[in-house]
Design a protein around this motif. Structure first.
Motif, PDB file in Angstrom:
ATOM      1  N   GLN A  23       0.829  -1.208   0.000  1.00  0.00           N
ATOM      2  CA  GLN A  23       0.000   0.000   0.000  1.00  0.00           C
ATOM      3  C   GLN A  23       0.862   1.256   0.000  1.00  0.00           C
ATOM      4  N   VAL A  24       1.963   1.230   0.788  1.00  0.00           N
ATOM      5  CA  VAL A  24       2.877   2.384   0.809  1.00  0.00           C
ATOM      6  C   VAL A  24       3.498   2.582  -0.564  1.00  0.00           C
ATOM      7  N   GLU A  25       3.960   1.491  -1.192  1.00  0.00           N
ATOM      8  CA  GLU A  25       4.579   1.591  -2.504  1.00  0.00           C
ATOM      9  C   GLU A  25       3.602   2.138  -3.539  1.00  0.00           C
ATOM     10  N   GLU A  26       2.343   1.673  -3.481  1.00  0.00           N
ATOM     11  CA  GLU A  26       1.332   2.181  -4.411  1.00  0.00           C
ATOM     12  C   GLU A  26       1.084   3.667  -4.185  1.00  0.00           C
ATOM     13  N   HIS A  27       1.057   4.085  -2.912  1.00  0.00           N
ATOM     14  CA  HIS A  27       0.840   5.493  -2.594  1.00  0.00           C
ATOM     15  C   HIS A  27       1.997   6.351  -3.090  1.00  0.00           C
ATOM     16  N   LEU A  28       3.223   5.862  -2.949  1.00  0.00           N
ATOM     17  CA  LEU A  28       4.396   6.627  -3.377  1.00  0.00           C
ATOM     18  C   LEU A  28       4.401   6.860  -4.883  1.00  0.00           C
ATOM     19  N   ARG A  29       3.763   5.950  -5.626  1.00  0.00           N
ATOM     20  CA  ARG A  29       3.721   6.118  -7.080  1.00  0.00           C
ATOM     21  C   ARG A  29       2.749   7.222  -7.504  1.00  0.00           C
ATOM     22  N   THR A  30       1.852   7.615  -6.613  1.00  0.00           N
ATOM     23  CA  THR A  30       0.826   8.595  -6.994  1.00  0.00           C
ATOM     24  C   THR A  30       0.891   9.890  -6.188  1.00  0.00           C
ATOM     25  N   CYS A  31       1.697   9.927  -5.129  1.00  0.00           N
ATOM     26  CA  CYS A  31       1.757  11.118  -4.269  1.00  0.00           C
ATOM     27  C   CYS A  31       3.159  11.720  -4.330  1.00  0.00           C
ATOM     28  N   ALA A  32       3.279  12.884  -4.978  1.00  0.00           N
ATOM     29  CA  ALA A  32       4.594  13.514  -5.134  1.00  0.00           C
ATOM     30  C   ALA A  32       5.178  13.954  -3.797  1.00  0.00           C
ATOM     31  N   SER A  33       4.318  14.420  -2.884  1.00  0.00           N
ATOM     32  CA  SER A  33       4.794  14.908  -1.592  1.00  0.00           C
ATOM     33  C   SER A  33       5.431  13.775  -0.775  1.00  0.00           C
ATOM     34  N   CYS A  34       4.721  12.640  -0.672  1.00  0.00           N
ATOM     35  CA  CYS A  34       5.265  11.514   0.094  1.00  0.00           C
ATOM     36  C   CYS A  34       6.489  10.914  -0.592  1.00  0.00           C
ATOM     37  N   ASP A  35       6.468  10.895  -1.924  1.00  0.00           N
ATOM     38  CA  ASP A  35       7.618  10.354  -2.650  1.00  0.00           C
ATOM     39  C   ASP A  35       8.855  11.213  -2.409  1.00  0.00           C
ATOM     40  N   LEU A  36       8.670  12.540  -2.371  1.00  0.00           N
ATOM     41  CA  LEU A  36       9.790  13.437  -2.084  1.00  0.00           C
ATOM     42  C   LEU A  36      10.327  13.196  -0.686  1.00  0.00           C
ATOM     43  N   ALA A  37       9.413  13.045   0.297  1.00  0.00           N
ATOM     44  CA  ALA A  37       9.854  12.751   1.672  1.00  0.00           C
ATOM     45  C   ALA A  37      10.608  11.431   1.723  1.00  0.00           C
ATOM     46  N   HIS A  38      10.115  10.442   0.983  1.00  0.00           N
ATOM     47  CA  HIS A  38      10.784   9.137   0.933  1.00  0.00           C
ATOM     48  C   HIS A  38      12.188   9.258   0.361  1.00  0.00           C
ATOM     49  N   GLN A  39      12.327  10.002  -0.719  1.00  0.00           N
ATOM     50  CA  GLN A  39      13.649  10.192  -1.326  1.00  0.00           C
ATOM     51  C   GLN A  39      14.585  10.950  -0.380  1.00  0.00           C
ATOM     52  N   ASN A  40      14.044  11.920   0.350  1.00  0.00           N
ATOM     53  CA  ASN A  40      14.875  12.662   1.308  1.00  0.00           C
ATOM     54  C   ASN A  40      15.367  11.746   2.435  1.00  0.00           C
ATOM     55  N   TYR A  41      14.480  10.858   2.918  1.00  0.00           N
ATOM     56  CA  TYR A  41      14.894   9.918   3.957  1.00  0.00           C
ATOM     57  C   TYR A  41      15.991   8.983   3.441  1.00  0.00           C
ATOM     58  N   LEU A  42      15.838   8.537   2.211  1.00  0.00           N
ATOM     59  CA  LEU A  42      16.860   7.661   1.624  1.00  0.00           C
ATOM     60  C   LEU A  42      18.204   8.386   1.526  1.00  0.00           C
ATOM     61  N   ALA A  43      18.161   9.642   1.066  1.00  0.00           N
ATOM     62  CA  ALA A  43      19.399  10.411   0.938  1.00  0.00           C
ATOM     63  C   ALA A  43      20.040  10.645   2.307  1.00  0.00           C
ATOM     64  N   LEU A  44      19.194  10.933   3.312  1.00  0.00           N
ATOM     65  CA  LEU A  44      19.721  11.146   4.662  1.00  0.00           C
ATOM     66  C   LEU A  44      20.362   9.879   5.202  1.00  0.00           C
ATOM     67  N   ARG A  45      19.701   8.721   4.987  1.00  0.00           N
ATOM     68  CA  ARG A  45      20.254   7.464   5.479  1.00  0.00           C
ATOM     69  C   ARG A  45      21.599   7.161   4.828  1.00  0.00           C
ATOM     70  N   GLU A  46      21.672   7.372   3.515  1.00  0.00           N
ATOM     71  CA  GLU A  46      22.941   7.120   2.825  1.00  0.00           C
ATOM     72  C   GLU A  46      24.020   8.094   3.288  1.00  0.00           C
ATOM     73  N   GLY A  47      23.616   9.364   3.528  1.00  0.00           N
ATOM     74  CA  GLY A  47      24.596  10.350   3.970  1.00  0.00           C
ATOM     75  C   GLY A  47      25.161  10.038   5.340  1.00  0.00           C
ATOM     76  N   LEU A  48      24.323   9.493   6.226  1.00  0.00           N
ATOM     77  CA  LEU A  48      24.783   9.172   7.581  1.00  0.00           C
ATOM     78  C   LEU A  48      25.751   7.999   7.600  1.00  0.00           C
ATOM     79  N   ARG A  49      25.775   7.236   6.514  1.00  0.00           N
ATOM     80  CA  ARG A  49      26.718   6.120   6.437  1.00  0.00           C
ATOM     81  C   ARG A  49      28.115   6.559   6.004  1.00  0.00           C
ATOM     82  N   ASP A  50      28.259   7.843   5.659  1.00  0.00           N
ATOM     83  CA  ASP A  50      29.554   8.358   5.211  1.00  0.00           C
ATOM     84  C   ASP A  50      30.522   8.380   6.390  1.00  0.00           C
ATOM     85  N   SER A  51      31.642   7.716   6.229  1.00  0.00           N
ATOM     86  CA  SER A  51      32.617   7.640   7.327  1.00  0.00           C
ATOM     87  C   SER A  51      33.196   9.001   7.684  1.00  0.00           C
ATOM     88  N   ALA A  52      33.093   9.974   6.756  1.00  0.00           N
ATOM     89  CA  ALA A  52      33.657  11.296   7.033  1.00  0.00           C
ATOM     90  C   ALA A  52      32.900  12.005   8.151  1.00  0.00           C
TER      91      ALA A  52
END
Length: 259
Positions: free
Chosen positions: A20-49
Motif C-alpha cells: 500500500q505504501v509503494e502504491e501510494h508513493l507512485r501517486t503522491c509527489a509529496s510523500c515520494d519526495l519525503a521518501h527520497q529525502n529519507y533515503l538520501a539522509l540514510r545514505e549520507g549518515l553512512r559516510d565515514s567522514a
C-alpha cells in the motif's frame, strides 16, 4: 501515510501495508519526495567522514572523571549485601511487571490477527488475478470440486437472483489449515467467503455475526453448524451485511448481526 515511511524504510511493515505504501508513493509527489529525502539522509549518515574518533587521552580522562564522581557520590554508610540484592530484585520485578502489562495492552487479539490473515488472503487473490481455482456460477459445480481436496464439505449457495452471483471457489490457507474460499460478486466488487470447521472444544455456534473494518475492507465472521465463516469485501458494510444474511438464510438459520 508519511508516518509509515520510517517503518517502511526499516522493513518493519507487513507485506500488504508495504504494498500500500509503494502504491501510494507512485501517486503522491509529496510523500515520494519525503521518501527520497529519507533515503538520501540514510545514505549520507553512512559516510565515514561524519564520524570523529577522539584521542586516547580523552577516553582516559573521561574514565578518570567518572571514577572520581562515583567515589564522591557513594553513601557514607554502605548498604549491606542483602539490601542491595533486595533493591535489585524489586527493580527487576517492577520492570518485568511493566513489560508484561505493556505487552498485554499492545498485543493484538487472536481475532484481530486472524482478520489480518483474511485481509492478506483477500488482497493476494485480487492482485494475482487468481480469484478461483474452479470458475463457475453453479453451486452444483463448485461444491463437488472441493471433494477430496478438503476434509469437509463447505456449504455453497446460489445467490444470483438476489444480486450476488457465485463466481467460483478456490483453496486457500488460513488459521493454520487449508480452507475453502467461495467467491461472489456484487456489480464490480468481489466478496471472498472463507469457510472451515470450527475447532473442537469451541462453541458450536456464535449467537451473533461480528462485524469489523481493517485496512479499508469490511469483514464479518460467525460460526454455525460446526463451521467458521469469514466474509470480506470492499463493499460498504450494509451491502456486505445483506450478503451475509442472504447466505445464512440459504445455508443455515441466520444469527443476528452486531457491530
Amino acid at each position: 501515510m508519511q508516518t509509515l515511511l520510517h517503518p517502511y524504510l526499516d522493513g518493519e511493515l507487513d507485506l500488504m501495508t508495504s504494498l500500500q505504501v509503494e502504491e501510494h508513493l507512485r501517486t503522491c509527489a509529496s510523500c515520494d519526495l519525503a521518501h527520497q529525502n529519507y533515503l538520501a539522509l540514510r545514505e549520507g549518515l553512512r559516510d565515514s567522514a561524519l564520524y570523529f574518533s577522539g584521542p586516547a587521552t580523552l577516553q582516559a580522562s573521561a574514565r578518570s572523571a567518572a571514577r572520581r564522581a562515583d567515589a564522591v557520590s557513594r553513601p557514607t554508610l554502605p548498604m549491606t549485601s542483602w539490601r542491595r540484592w533486595s533493591m535489585a530484585a524489586v527493580l527487576v520485578l517492577a520492570a518485568l511487571l511493566t513489560w508484561s502489562l505493556t505487552r498485554i495492552r499492545t498485543s493484538p487479539s487472536a481475532e484481530r490477527l486472524l482478520a489480518q490473515e483474511v485481509v492478506s488472503s483477500h488482497v493476494r487473490s485480487l492482485m494475482a488475478g487468481h480469484l478461483a481455482d474452479i470458475a463457475s456460477s453453479s453451486h452444483h459445480t463448485v461444491k463437488p470440486w472441493f471433494s477430496g481436496k478438503l476434509d469437509y464439505s463447505p456449504p455453497v449457495t446460489d445467490l444470483e437472483a438476489q444480486g450476488f452471483p457465485l463466481i467460483g471457489g478456490r483453496l486457500d490457507y488460513l488459521n493454520g489449515r487449508p480452507v475453502a474460499a467461495l467467491v461472489y460478486r456484487r456489480q464490480k466488487h468481489r466478496i471472498n467467503l472463507f469457510v472451515w470447521p470450527a475447532k473442537s472444544g469451541e462453541k458450536a455456534a456464535k449467537s451473533e455475526t461480528v462485524a469489523m473494518e481493517s485496512q479499508g475492507y469490511h469483514l464479518m465472521s460467525w460460526e454455525a453448524g460446526g463451521m467458521t465463516y469469514w466474509s470480506i469485501s470492499d463493499l460498504d458494510r450494509g451491502e456486505l451485511s445483506r450478503f451475509v444474511k442472504l447466505y445464512q438464510a440459504q445455508s443455515q438459520p441466520a444469527p443476528g448481526v452486531s457491530g
